[in-house]
Design a protein around this motif. Structure first.
Motif, PDB file in Angstrom:
ATOM      1  N   GLU A  73     101.032  11.451 -50.338  1.00 35.77           N
ATOM      2  CA  GLU A  73     100.234  10.494 -51.124  1.00 35.77           C
ATOM      3  C   GLU A  73      99.639   9.376 -50.259  1.00 35.77           C
ATOM      4  O   GLU A  73      98.975   8.485 -50.759  1.00 35.77           O
ATOM      5  CB  GLU A  73     101.018   9.883 -52.300  1.00 35.77           C
ATOM      6  CG  GLU A  73     101.705  10.910 -53.209  1.00 35.77           C
ATOM      7  CD  GLU A  73     100.766  11.603 -54.207  1.00 35.77           C
ATOM      8  OE1 GLU A  73      99.883  10.939 -54.745  1.00 35.77           O
ATOM      9  OE2 GLU A  73     100.942  12.831 -54.406  1.00 35.77           O
ATOM     10  N   THR A 141      98.450  24.062 -49.850  1.00 29.04           N
ATOM     11  CA  THR A 141      98.575  24.083 -51.313  1.00 29.04           C
ATOM     12  C   THR A 141      97.226  24.537 -51.862  1.00 29.04           C
ATOM     13  O   THR A 141      96.216  24.454 -51.157  1.00 29.04           O
ATOM     14  CB  THR A 141      98.893  22.676 -51.888  1.00 29.04           C
ATOM     15  OG1 THR A 141      97.862  21.761 -51.504  1.00 29.04           O
ATOM     16  CG2 THR A 141     100.227  22.155 -51.409  1.00 29.04           C
ATOM     17  N   VAL A 151      86.139  13.169 -49.789  1.00 28.27           N
ATOM     18  CA  VAL A 151      87.060  12.139 -50.273  1.00 28.27           C
ATOM     19  C   VAL A 151      88.354  12.118 -49.470  1.00 28.27           C
ATOM     20  O   VAL A 151      88.857  13.172 -49.063  1.00 28.27           O
ATOM     21  CB  VAL A 151      87.453  12.428 -51.754  1.00 28.27           C
ATOM     22  CG1 VAL A 151      88.298  11.308 -52.316  1.00 28.27           C
ATOM     23  CG2 VAL A 151      86.238  12.673 -52.611  1.00 28.27           C
ATOM     24  N   LYS A 162      95.941   3.483 -56.214  1.00 34.16           N
ATOM     25  CA  LYS A 162      95.348   4.586 -55.446  1.00 34.16           C
ATOM     26  C   LYS A 162      93.868   4.279 -55.280  1.00 34.16           C
ATOM     27  O   LYS A 162      93.193   3.922 -56.242  1.00 34.16           O
ATOM     28  CB  LYS A 162      95.499   5.879 -56.237  1.00 34.16           C
ATOM     29  CG  LYS A 162      96.881   6.450 -56.152  1.00 34.16           C
ATOM     30  CD  LYS A 162      96.816   7.608 -55.197  1.00 34.16           C
ATOM     31  CE  LYS A 162      97.991   8.513 -55.272  1.00 34.16           C
ATOM     32  NZ  LYS A 162      97.743   9.749 -54.574  1.00 34.16           N
ATOM     33  N   LEU A 181      99.390  30.856 -46.562  1.00 36.83           N
ATOM     34  CA  LEU A 181     100.040  29.559 -46.362  1.00 36.83           C
ATOM     35  C   LEU A 181     100.559  28.961 -47.670  1.00 36.83           C
ATOM     36  O   LEU A 181     101.338  28.010 -47.659  1.00 36.83           O
ATOM     37  CB  LEU A 181      99.066  28.568 -45.704  1.00 36.83           C
ATOM     38  CG  LEU A 181      98.656  28.888 -44.260  1.00 36.83           C
ATOM     39  CD1 LEU A 181      97.592  27.912 -43.782  1.00 36.83           C
ATOM     40  CD2 LEU A 181      99.873  28.831 -43.338  1.00 36.83           C
ATOM     41  N   THR A 182     100.111  29.489 -48.812  1.00 39.06           N
ATOM     42  CA  THR A 182     100.550  28.928 -50.102  1.00 39.06           C
ATOM     43  C   THR A 182     101.693  29.723 -50.737  1.00 39.06           C
ATOM     44  O   THR A 182     102.240  29.296 -51.751  1.00 39.06           O
ATOM     45  CB  THR A 182      99.384  28.876 -51.123  1.00 39.06           C
ATOM     46  OG1 THR A 182      99.002  30.224 -51.484  1.00 39.06           O
ATOM     47  CG2 THR A 182      98.168  28.156 -50.573  1.00 39.06           C
ATOM     48  N   LEU A 189     105.201  22.811 -57.435  1.00 40.97           N
ATOM     49  CA  LEU A 189     104.015  22.454 -56.641  1.00 40.97           C
ATOM     50  C   LEU A 189     102.843  23.365 -57.002  1.00 40.97           C
ATOM     51  O   LEU A 189     101.692  22.912 -57.090  1.00 40.97           O
ATOM     52  CB  LEU A 189     104.354  22.569 -55.145  1.00 40.97           C
ATOM     53  CG  LEU A 189     103.300  22.113 -54.140  1.00 40.97           C
ATOM     54  CD1 LEU A 189     102.889  20.661 -54.359  1.00 40.97           C
ATOM     55  CD2 LEU A 189     103.801  22.308 -52.709  1.00 40.97           C
ATOM     56  N   HIS A 294     100.012  13.737 -58.827  1.00 44.94           N
ATOM     57  CA  HIS A 294      98.631  13.589 -59.293  1.00 44.94           C
ATOM     58  C   HIS A 294      98.223  14.709 -60.269  1.00 44.94           C
ATOM     59  O   HIS A 294      97.676  14.446 -61.342  1.00 44.94           O
ATOM     60  CB  HIS A 294      97.737  13.585 -58.043  1.00 44.94           C
ATOM     61  CG  HIS A 294      96.287  13.629 -58.309  1.00 44.94           C
ATOM     62  ND1 HIS A 294      95.552  12.499 -58.602  1.00 44.94           N
ATOM     63  CD2 HIS A 294      95.416  14.666 -58.334  1.00 44.94           C
ATOM     64  CE1 HIS A 294      94.297  12.851 -58.796  1.00 44.94           C
ATOM     65  NE2 HIS A 294      94.183  14.157 -58.636  1.00 44.94           N
TER      66      HIS A 294
END
Ligand SMILES: NC(=O)c1ccc[n+]([C@@H]2O[C@H](COP(=O)([O-])OP(=O)(O)OC[C@H]3O[C@@H](n4cnc5c(N)ncnc54)[C@H](O)[C@@H]3O)[C@@H](O)[C@H]2O)c1
Length: 414
Positions: A73, A141, A151, A162, A181-182, A189, A294
């Motif tokens: 975060e 992820t 962003v 935030k 990778l995920t 998650l 989030h």
């Protein structure tokens, strides 16, 4: 009447997508320079993923310095410490390996290494004076879409809020999206990241549509809904509709993981130009108060925001329904739109996203605070298809708190 098509689309220069593409990171990096900083986190610091990346970089003749202390975060104090560590490291490019936090860390470090100053000087839109060091984003992820967005999100410690840095210069030069990778993502998650991607896609597809202006992309980072982002968002919704729940239930299924990752990357591309809206605006204060991930926060809010926006987005909600696999044959426009809300709701419910804000840990006395502070996220509020004021955000948050899910069948929304 069919209006003249118009749109804007910003995206990484190159996207490599598919099982195993991570092994090409060395050559992708070598095309950008000979010295790389790798931003990752303690979980990955002694992992085969990082070792593999370093070997690939070495084979391609790229020297790498690893920063493995990214804090999830991105609390602003951790960015100050990271910049202190990295300020004197010679670098041609920065690689982010990990979830959205590590990718955003790579963006911020690249920005500070190129232009100096402190992170808070760049909060806001169009604040970056020129190109940053090229960034390679390698997500682990499937959710934030940061590998494709302009962003970086920071948890500003002094204000407790935030905040975003939003500027097209932050879009990664290369996104390397390898679904392998995920595969190790724990269920929670997968769910929170998936809910984040779903919200990006729905909010960018149903955002405000601004009248076409020739200089809109120079005036705004987030331009609202348009023909180019609509196509991408709908495609992303189809991928999530087909595979998100299966990836949640069967985490080892690579095909499903790949589908979800593709949907999340499409979400990043769509939101990176169109922008998100009320669910993201309200999540800023909600997340600060409840300390929930989030994706869980935006996912819990989305069904209520959709109800509020219903009358402004009847055809779009019908298309959401279809993209998520609902049969809308023979339904009226309103009935199909309601199916869109219900399809989103069912998916979030099956992902075990809390169905109301009380379950998320919000205290009833803070409803007014969330409603009021959410309005301060002006760019998100202005991107919502239906005008938001304090009465509107209060109604949304009050209903979301109580789990009040009636739908006005006259199409008036809330
Ligand atoms: N830049 C953008 O466009 C954008 C968009 C949405 C959200 N975000 C930001 O991204 C951050 C959230 O990112 P996230 O949801 O990807 O999570 P994250 O990066 O914060 O990671 C959360 C936890 O999951 C772990 N993790 C990551 N990948 C894993 C894997 N494959 N297996 C097991 N554990 C893994 C991490 O080590 C960490 O402990 C927030 O700061 C959010 O504000 C950014």
């Amino acid at each position: 009447v069919i209006g003249a098509a118009a749109g804007v689309l910003r995206a990484p220069g190159t996207i490599l997508f598919g099982a195993g593409v991570r092994h090409d990171v060395g050559r992708a990096a070598a095309s950008l320079g000979g010295k790389a900083i790798v931003c990752t986190d303690p979980r990955l610091s002694s992992s085969p993923e990082l070792t593999g990346m370093l070997e690939s970089l070495k084979r391609a003749g790229v020297e790498a310095v690893v920063f493995d202390q990214t804090v999830a975060e991105l609390p602003s104090v951790s960015l100050v410490q990271a910049h202190r560590r990295l300020a004197t490291v010679p670098a041609d490019l920065v690689i982010g390996l990990g979830g959205g936090s590590c990718i955003d860390m790579a963006k911020v470090m690249s920005l500070l290494l190129a232009h100096g100053g402190t992170v808070d000087e760049y909060y806001g839109e169009f604040t970056v004076p020129g190109p940053i060091l090229p960034v390679i984003a390698m997500p682990t992820t499937a959710g934030t879409g940061s590998e494709a967005t302009p962003v970086a999100v920071v948890a500003d410690v002094s204000s407790g809020r935030k905040v975003g840095i939003s500027d097209p210069h932050l879009i990664p030069r290369v996104a390397i999206c390898d679904p392998e990778l995920t595969v190790g993502c724990p269920r929670a998650l997968t769910a929170s990241a998936g809910a984040d991607a779903l919200t990006h896609l729905v909010e960018s597809f149903t955002a405000v549509r601004r009248p076409h202006e020739t200089d809109i992309a120079s005036d705004r980072v987030f331009v609202g809904k348009g023909d180019l982002t609509d196509a991408v968002a709908l495609k992303g919704l189809r991928h999530l509709g087909r595979s998100l729940l299966a990836a949640y239930r069967y985490p080892d299924n690579l095909e499903r993981r790949a589908d979800v990752m593709l949907g999340a990357t499409y979400g990043g591309i769509a939101l990176g130009t169109a922008g998100t809206a009320a669910a993201h605006a309200l999540q800023y204060p909600l997340g600060s108060l409840t300390h929930t991930p989030h994706g869980v926060g935006v996912g819990a809010l989305l069904p209520y925001v959709m109800r509020f926006n219903l009358r402004e987005r009847l055809p779009e909600f019908g298309q959401v329904a279809q993209a998520l696999g609902a049969d809308v044959n023979g339904l009226t426009e309103l009935e199909a739109a309601v199916q869109g809300i219900e399809a989103v709701e069912a998916m979030l419910c099956d992902l075990d996203i809390p169905r109301d804000l009380r379950t998320l840990g919000l205290d009833a006395q803070h409803i007014g605070m969330v409603a009021e502070q959410g309005l301060r996220a002006r760019r998100l509020v202005g991107n919502n298809p239906r005008r938001l004021d304090l009465a509107a955000t209060t109604a949304i948050v009050t209903r979301a708190y109580a789990g009040e899910r009636t739908i006005e069948t006259n199409g008036e929304g809330l």
